[in-house]
Enzyme design. Structure first.
Site, PDB file in Angstrom:
ATOM      1  N   LYS A   1     -34.544  34.561  -0.237  1.00 12.70           N
ATOM      2  CA  LYS A   1     -35.516  35.260   0.628  1.00 12.70           C
ATOM      3  C   LYS A   1     -35.511  36.758   0.312  1.00 12.70           C
ATOM      4  CE  LYS A   1     -32.027  35.272   4.259  1.00 12.70           C
ATOM      5  NZ  LYS A   1     -31.894  36.143   5.391  1.00 12.70           N
TER       6      LYS A   1
ATOM      7  N   ARG B   1     -30.121  33.973  18.387  1.00  8.25           N
ATOM      8  CA  ARG B   1     -31.361  34.322  17.685  1.00  8.25           C
ATOM      9  C   ARG B   1     -32.237  33.081  17.699  1.00  8.25           C
ATOM     10  NH1 ARG B   1     -30.291  37.260  11.934  1.00  8.25           N
ATOM     11  NH2 ARG B   1     -29.994  35.074  11.443  1.00  8.25           N
TER      12      ARG B   1
ATOM     13  N   TYR C   1     -33.990  70.568  -0.652  1.00  9.71           N
ATOM     14  CA  TYR C   1     -34.657  70.754   0.638  1.00  9.71           C
ATOM     15  C   TYR C   1     -33.647  71.118   1.719  1.00  9.71           C
ATOM     16  CZ  TYR C   1     -39.051  68.608  -0.901  1.00  9.71           C
ATOM     17  OH  TYR C   1     -40.240  68.340  -1.527  1.00  9.71           O
TER      18      TYR C   1
ATOM     19  N   MET D   1     -37.648  62.485  -2.351  1.00 10.93           N
ATOM     20  CA  MET D   1     -38.393  61.252  -2.611  1.00 10.93           C
ATOM     21  C   MET D   1     -38.239  60.784  -4.067  1.00 10.93           C
ATOM     22  SD  MET D   1     -42.441  60.500  -2.047  1.00 10.93           S
ATOM     23  CE  MET D   1     -42.481  61.070  -0.369  1.00 10.93           C
TER      24      MET D   1
HETATM   25  C1  LIG Z   1     -29.696  30.849   8.034  1.00 15.77           C
HETATM   26  C2  LIG Z   1     -29.075  31.628   6.935  1.00 15.77           C
HETATM   27  N1  LIG Z   1     -28.256  31.015   6.083  1.00 15.77           N
HETATM   28  C3  LIG Z   1     -27.663  31.676   5.060  1.00 15.77           C
HETATM   29  C4  LIG Z   1     -27.876  33.022   4.869  1.00 15.77           C
HETATM   30  C5  LIG Z   1     -27.182  33.727   3.730  1.00 15.77           C
HETATM   31  O1  LIG Z   1     -26.275  34.655   4.230  1.00 15.77           O
HETATM   32  P1  LIG Z   1     -25.369  35.537   3.239  1.00 15.77           P
HETATM   33  O2  LIG Z   1     -26.312  36.379   2.476  1.00 15.77           O
HETATM   34  O3  LIG Z   1     -24.509  36.325   4.147  1.00 15.77           O
HETATM   35  O4  LIG Z   1     -24.647  34.575   2.379  1.00 15.77           O
HETATM   36  C6  LIG Z   1     -28.708  33.706   5.755  1.00 15.77           C
HETATM   37  C7  LIG Z   1     -28.912  35.146   5.587  1.00 15.77           C
HETATM   38  O5  LIG Z   1     -29.355  35.879   6.414  1.00 15.77           O
HETATM   39  C8  LIG Z   1     -29.325  32.995   6.809  1.00 15.77           C
HETATM   40  O6  LIG Z   1     -30.126  33.618   7.685  1.00 15.77           O
END
Ligand SMILES: Cc1ncc(COP(=O)(O)O)c(C=O)c1O
Length: 356
Positions: A34, A132, A254, A302
């Site tokens: 992700k 969550r 700056y 920047m």
């Molecule tokens: C549901 C879930 N599983 C696994 C992970 C992976 O976590 P990590 O990057 O700490 O291994 C995440 C990361 O946010 C997550 O939200």
């Protein structure tokens, strides 16, 4: 041309994936890609992570990108669908969903035949105290029962709030997870992110979900990647574009926040917060040049930073490592009051990207 480059080390990514296999030999690996593979560039990382059993993403758009790039591995949407009209798309594209809200269960059941006919599993999330996402202990067993009776294959899923630390909530989360797993047996199970993969070998179960460890950064505040036997995947670098000598009493950048206390050789490097380099006002940042440390002086702008290269052998075009193998992203993050995850994810599109 401006030289600010993010190098991705494909062999390091594969090394880290193999580390997951060594640590969790019997579990399937859902590689978390992700947020553009934690800022590393999903396109470049997927190929190196081909041997993963599945990929994990946060939303449908990210899953569709994986399909568009031609990867056919199973995908898990870790927050599920956000609206019912995403259901036909996930089914068509062979994407598995998490359910954590009653509405999502209703939508899933409405598309039951198509979903099951694709052999897609449904991940049912337990809220064991992170608060969550997920169904609480009192309701999840009924949800699982309902889904199993409707013919779904379920994966019981949970996420630790404190896998990176010794915290009393860990035991409570494990207790709840094992209770549901036991009461709903037989059921597939998954609760380990990177930190938990190291910390709880007895909880690897059917699927582990490594993220940060794949990219060679640490999930722990007190264990670095060498202790975890991981390799940094990203090197973020830029070049020196100007050299200036300044005298004691002269100021830099700056706000004129830095005043030289002696004659200094300054190098200006073509990197800034416009690329994703952090600008925490309290931070004492360092960069690495051919294995040597150089302090960042004055404010990060920047497009540029100034570094103290007094006594170092540098010239225009000398490459400076902002983070990578010489200066770990975790150390830069600690100096800036944040975590490696954030620095990696918040890189901008401006730096060039190269796979090595
Ligand atoms: C549901 C879930 N599983 C696994 C992970 C992976 O976590 P990590 O990057 O700490 O291994 C995440 C990361 O946010 C997550 O939200």
């Amino acid at each position: 041309m401006r030289q600010a480059t993010v190098y991705i080390d494909r062999a390091a990514l594969q090394y880290n994936l193999n580390r997951v296999r060594q640590l969790a030999p019997t579990a399937k690996i859902v590689s978390m890609v992700k947020a553009n593979a934690y800022g590393h560039g999903v396109k470049d990382c997927l190929a190196a992570l081909q041997d993963s059993d599945a990929f994990g993403v946060a939303c449908l758009q990210e899953a569709l990108e994986i399909r568009e790039l031609g990867f056919q591995q199973p995908i898990t949407l870790i927050e599920g669908v956000f609206t019912e009209d995403e259901m036909p798309i996930v089914i068509e594209q062979n994407i598995e969903i998490v359910v954590h809200q009653p509405e999502q269960v209703t939508w899933l059941i409405a598309h039951k035949d198509a979903y099951i006919s694709k052999n897609l599993k449904v991940w049912v999330k337990l809220n064991s105290g992170m608060n969550r996402l997920g169904f609480k202990l009192e309701v999840i067993k009924e949800v699982i029962q309902q889904l199993k009776s409707a013919g779904f294959t379920c994966v019981l899923a949970m996420h630790f709030a404190n896998a990176d630390a010794d915290h009393p909530l860990n035991d409570e989360q494990i207790r709840q997870f094992l209770e549901v797993k036991n009461d709903c047996a037989p059921i597939l199970a998954s609760c380990c992110n990177s930190a938990a993969i190291y910390k709880y070998p007895e909880l690897h179960f059917d699927f582990v979900r490594p993220g940060i460890m794949l990219y060679g950064a640490t999930p722990f505040a007190d264990r670095d990647i060498y202790a975890l036997d991981l390799k940094p995947v990203m090197t973020f670098s830029a070049e020196i574009i100007a050299l200036n000598e300044i005298q004691a009493g002269e100021q830099v950048g700056y706000g004129s926040t830095f005043t030289a206390d002696k004659a200094m050789q300054l190098a200006i490097v073509s990197i800034g917060y416009g690329d994703g380099y952090p600008r925490a006002f309290f931070a004492q940042n360092f960069v690495a040049i051919k294995g040597q440390k150089a302090a960042v002086v004055g404010r990060v702008a920047m497009d540029m930073i100034a570094i103290d290269v007094t006594g170092l052998d540098v010239q225009l075009g000398t490459e400076v490592e902002l983070w990578g193998k010489q200066r770990l992203v975790d150390d830069v993050a600690a100096a800036n009051g944040t975590i490696g995850y954030e620095l990696l994810c918040r890189l901008t599109q401006r730096p060039d990207r190269k796979v090595i």
